[in-house]
Design an enzyme around this catalytic site. Sequence first.
Site, PDB file in Angstrom:
ATOM      1  N   SER A 147      36.440  48.537  40.063  1.00  0.00           N
ATOM      2  CA  SER A 147      38.504  47.848  40.902  1.00  0.00           C
ATOM      3  C   SER A 147      38.419  49.010  41.621  1.00  0.00           C
ATOM      4  CB  SER A 147      38.958  47.659  39.547  1.00  0.00           C
ATOM      5  OG  SER A 147      40.633  47.335  41.068  1.00  0.00           O
ATOM      6  N   LYS A 173      35.107  46.111  44.186  1.00  0.00           N
ATOM      7  CA  LYS A 173      36.363  45.303  44.244  1.00  0.00           C
ATOM      8  C   LYS A 173      37.135  46.212  45.423  1.00  0.00           C
ATOM      9  CE  LYS A 173      40.353  43.866  41.166  1.00  0.00           C
ATOM     10  NZ  LYS A 173      40.773  42.858  39.873  1.00  0.00           N
ATOM     11  N   LYS A 175      40.722  47.004  46.127  1.00  0.00           N
ATOM     12  CA  LYS A 175      42.709  46.816  45.964  1.00  0.00           C
ATOM     13  C   LYS A 175      43.124  46.432  47.788  1.00  0.00           C
ATOM     14  CE  LYS A 175      43.887  46.468  41.613  1.00  0.00           C
ATOM     15  NZ  LYS A 175      44.446  45.309  41.197  1.00  0.00           N
ATOM     16  N   ASP A 200      41.013  42.280  45.902  1.00  0.00           N
ATOM     17  CA  ASP A 200      42.001  42.443  45.165  1.00  0.00           C
ATOM     18  C   ASP A 200      43.766  42.449  45.348  1.00  0.00           C
ATOM     19  OD1 ASP A 200      44.410  41.218  42.469  1.00  0.00           O
ATOM     20  OD2 ASP A 200      43.164  42.599  41.446  1.00  0.00           O
ATOM     21  N   GLU A 225      40.560  37.708  45.126  1.00  0.00           N
ATOM     22  CA  GLU A 225      41.325  37.649  43.803  1.00  0.00           C
ATOM     23  C   GLU A 225      43.345  37.576  44.486  1.00  0.00           C
ATOM     24  OE1 GLU A 225      40.157  40.336  40.779  1.00  0.00           O
ATOM     25  OE2 GLU A 225      42.180  40.051  39.584  1.00  0.00           O
ATOM     26  N   ASP A 250      44.276  35.664  38.485  1.00  0.00           N
ATOM     27  CA  ASP A 250      43.792  36.360  37.864  1.00  0.00           C
ATOM     28  C   ASP A 250      45.517  36.063  37.023  1.00  0.00           C
ATOM     29  OD1 ASP A 250      44.611  38.882  36.551  1.00  0.00           O
ATOM     30  OD2 ASP A 250      44.336  40.325  37.986  1.00  0.00           O
ATOM     31  N   LYS A 274      41.667  37.957  30.912  1.00  0.00           N
ATOM     32  CA  LYS A 274      42.080  39.332  30.553  1.00  0.00           C
ATOM     33  C   LYS A 274      42.237  38.808  29.307  1.00  0.00           C
ATOM     34  CE  LYS A 274      42.664  41.807  33.809  1.00  0.00           C
ATOM     35  NZ  LYS A 274      43.912  42.342  35.047  1.00  0.00           N
ATOM     36  N   GLY A 302      40.079  43.482  34.068  1.00  0.00           N
ATOM     37  CA  GLY A 302      40.276  44.457  33.249  1.00  0.00           C
ATOM     38  C   GLY A 302      42.298  45.456  33.307  1.00  0.00           C
TER      39      GLY A 302
HETATM   40  O1  OSB Z   1      44.321  42.704  38.965  1.00  0.00           O
HETATM   41  O2  OSB Z   1      42.580  43.212  38.116  1.00  0.00           O
HETATM   42  C1  OSB Z   1      43.932  43.596  37.805  1.00  0.00           C
HETATM   43  C2  OSB Z   1      44.939  46.961  36.926  1.00  0.00           C
HETATM   44  C3  OSB Z   1      45.310  46.897  36.077  1.00  0.00           C
HETATM   45  C4  OSB Z   1      46.888  45.416  36.359  1.00  0.00           C
HETATM   46  C5  OSB Z   1      46.018  44.533  36.473  1.00  0.00           C
HETATM   47  C6  OSB Z   1      44.626  44.771  37.425  1.00  0.00           C
HETATM   48  C7  OSB Z   1      43.871  46.028  37.124  1.00  0.00           C
HETATM   49  C8  OSB Z   1      42.873  46.438  38.021  1.00  0.00           C
HETATM   50  C9  OSB Z   1      42.027  47.676  37.594  1.00  0.00           C
HETATM   51  O3  OSB Z   1      41.837  46.094  39.101  1.00  0.00           O
HETATM   52  C10 OSB Z   1      40.885  46.993  36.258  1.00  0.00           C
HETATM   53  C11 OSB Z   1      40.647  48.536  35.698  1.00  0.00           C
HETATM   54  O4  OSB Z   1      39.338  49.523  36.557  1.00  0.00           O
HETATM   55  O5  OSB Z   1      40.299  48.104  34.087  1.00  0.00           O
HETATM   56 MG    MG Z   2      43.468  41.221  39.830  1.00  0.00          MG
END
Ligand code: OSB
Ligand code: MG
Length: 384
Positions: A147, A173, A175, A200, A225, A250, A274, A302
Amino acid sequence: MHTAEGFTLILTEIRLHRLSLPLREPFRAAYGETHVRHLFLVEAVTANGARGVAECVAMADPLYIEETTDTAWWAIRRYFAAEALAAEWTAPAEIRRWAARLDRYRGHRMAKAAVEMAVWDAWCAEHRVPLAHLLGVARTEVPAGISIGIQPDVDTLLRKVESALAAGYSRIKLKIQPGWDVEPIAAVRRHFGDVPLMADANSAYTRETADRLVALDDFALLMMEQPLGWDDLVDHAWLQRRLATPLCLDESIRSADDVRRAAELGACRVINLKPGRVGGFTASLAIHDLCRQLGLDLWCGGMYETGVGRLHNTILSGLPGFTLPGDTGPGTRYYAEDLVDPPVEFHRPGWLPVEPVCGLADRVVWRRVEQHRTQLEVIRRDDL
Ligand code: OSB
Ligand code: MG
């Protein structure tokens, strides 16, 4: 499912270790920028002196979902530590029944998960049984996706994607948010061709701004996402009808019931699970089984975990219903010094081993926990 029947598991203490860990580099998403991870570990001490451990994934502020590090700490102190200290378990199925009974406390799933996962971990430590066996995991390795946060400019992003692909990550992925969506996605497609790519949005769009999302439909994304409301299913179903790209949920998936409702509405085709968000391993197993039954794709998300949460996520991802690479990769990307030794690393490029660990407490460097600890709270069975 492996059942290590035998002696009764009883906890004598729950210890909460609050830590502040600086991230190696800030991570920007639509909900804000994270510089320091404010987390806590739950340590569960058994009557025989074994220890279980788990990581609470809540963040400092309610910008992703409503829970925070403080509300999770409070809920454990007020309810869930006592529930764990008052229980006795003679079989893994009893842990699942106990976890299901915690549903009568509404919400606070990140708090529940941290305690519930520490109980599973304590069972493993006490019975010397690998968590992977207990959960029915057969895979010995799992593929990692990455991510990548919102970057200051496209060139910086392209460099990040390039090094991720070189390291072996099998899915990228990005953001996104309004103003950082079509341009970065188009640039990555132009430079890296048909790499498995997804976006995402962490709820940064609305039905009014959904044109931007429809424009992303041309880029053959693996999925999009949580573009709309963090607690929504109905608007996502509306959007899914307008998109060829599969939607992944999510934030708005908190339970197996939410998965069933989302599927029934056509709100998504993919689930980001998660364990720390949905209440722990019991809820995760239910969601996993339901996704298989419904034919939904599933992967493990994560929350910038330390090695503790990372090892748990990796083991869970070894179940057969996890059909796509997750967000769990090596811990060294996030922290200069991880809380576990050896740290979580690829054993070959892009692949994390599913380790046959019997609880994680022996893997934790407790000296480092103490170094970074800002608060310790001990809740004793004798004090109940
Ligand atoms: O939306 O998946 C998410 C991190 C913290 C809170 C929400 C998200 C995320 C990530 C990073 O996308 C995931 C990671 O690298 O641990
Ligand atoms: Mg997410």
